[in-house]
Design an enzyme around this catalytic site. Sequence first.
Site, PDB file in Angstrom:
ATOM      1  N   PRO A   2       0.948  -1.205  -0.042  1.00  0.00           N
ATOM      2  CA  PRO A   2      -0.109  -0.120  -0.030  1.00  0.00           C
ATOM      3  C   PRO A   2       0.908   1.266   0.003  1.00  0.00           C
ATOM      4  O   PRO A   2       1.659   1.434   0.809  1.00  0.00           O
ATOM      5  CB  PRO A   2      -0.664  -0.155   1.302  1.00  0.00           C
ATOM      6  CG  PRO A   2      -0.407  -1.471   1.825  1.00  0.00           C
ATOM      7  CD  PRO A   2       0.744  -1.917   1.475  1.00  0.00           C
ATOM      8  N   GLU A   3       0.631   2.155  -0.822  1.00  0.00           N
ATOM      9  CA  GLU A   3       1.333   3.437  -1.157  1.00  0.00           C
ATOM     10  C   GLU A   3       0.237   4.412  -0.777  1.00  0.00           C
ATOM     11  O   GLU A   3      -0.852   4.083  -0.572  1.00  0.00           O
ATOM     12  CB  GLU A   3       1.853   3.554  -2.490  1.00  0.00           C
ATOM     13  CG  GLU A   3       2.905   2.637  -2.924  1.00  0.00           C
ATOM     14  CD  GLU A   3       4.186   3.064  -2.111  1.00  0.00           C
ATOM     15  OE1 GLU A   3       4.494   3.905  -1.706  1.00  0.00           O
ATOM     16  OE2 GLU A   3       5.302   2.129  -2.476  1.00  0.00           O
TER      17      GLU A   3
END
Length: 272
Positions: A2-3
Amino acid sequence: MPELPEVETTRRGIEPHILNRRISRVTVRDARLRWPVPPELPLQVQDQRILATHRRSKYLLIELERGMLIVHLGMSGSVRVLLDDPTPGKHDHIDVELDNGVRLRYNDPRRFGAWLYTEAPIDEHELIAHLGPEPLTDTFTADYLFKKSRKRTTRIKTFIMDARIVVGVGNIYANEALFLSGIYPHKPTGRITRKECEQLVSNIKQVLALAISQGGTTLRDFVGGDGKPGYFAQSLNVYGRTGLPCHRCETLVRELRTSNRGTFFCPQCQTR
Ligand code: ZN
């Protein structure tokens, strides 16, 4: 992994379901995350109303009446909204039950995420205090980047991925923003011109905003669904395209290593 866009998408996805609700109970099934979930956390947040949600870098911040829940999704974490109470799976480590019967369920197979709580000012928290500006706010400007870049010898790609300079520019977004700006990823930072800073800042904002808008699309079925994070699904220009023709000039995309990360660039389009 997850960015920033996935975290922002998560925040936007859960907020309508949890705002102004009161936390009735927190259940921690496995506290062994990146840092152990503090044993006192469930009772500290219980009975507190959720006033707002925020995001700082890749931290999801849930503002309560007396403090802030700090959630990090780590390598593989996701939060989903449940309207009932299905049997928790092996990696469903935390549940937050609200007074409207809604439940936030945190899943994290690799357990690199974090759930923390503080009643001190959030900007002074040790995880937050040293972070650079948010890329999508007006504090991240060409002026700022140009000043920070002077006399630096590090490569420009490493520089823009440094969270002390600007947060949230993960590997995909750094590669894509450098392509759109026509800048060679290993250019020494101190040789970036004022004009190039303008383009770079503009393109960083553009790729992140686009990823957020697409993450929103992927996570449309946020309630109930399988809770998979929405990965950046746009047709990428260079990232992961080694040996494939550049969309602009058809020269084959090349790959370098930068601090042990894959760097993808077009040798024709990125000569500056
Ligand atoms: Zn090209």
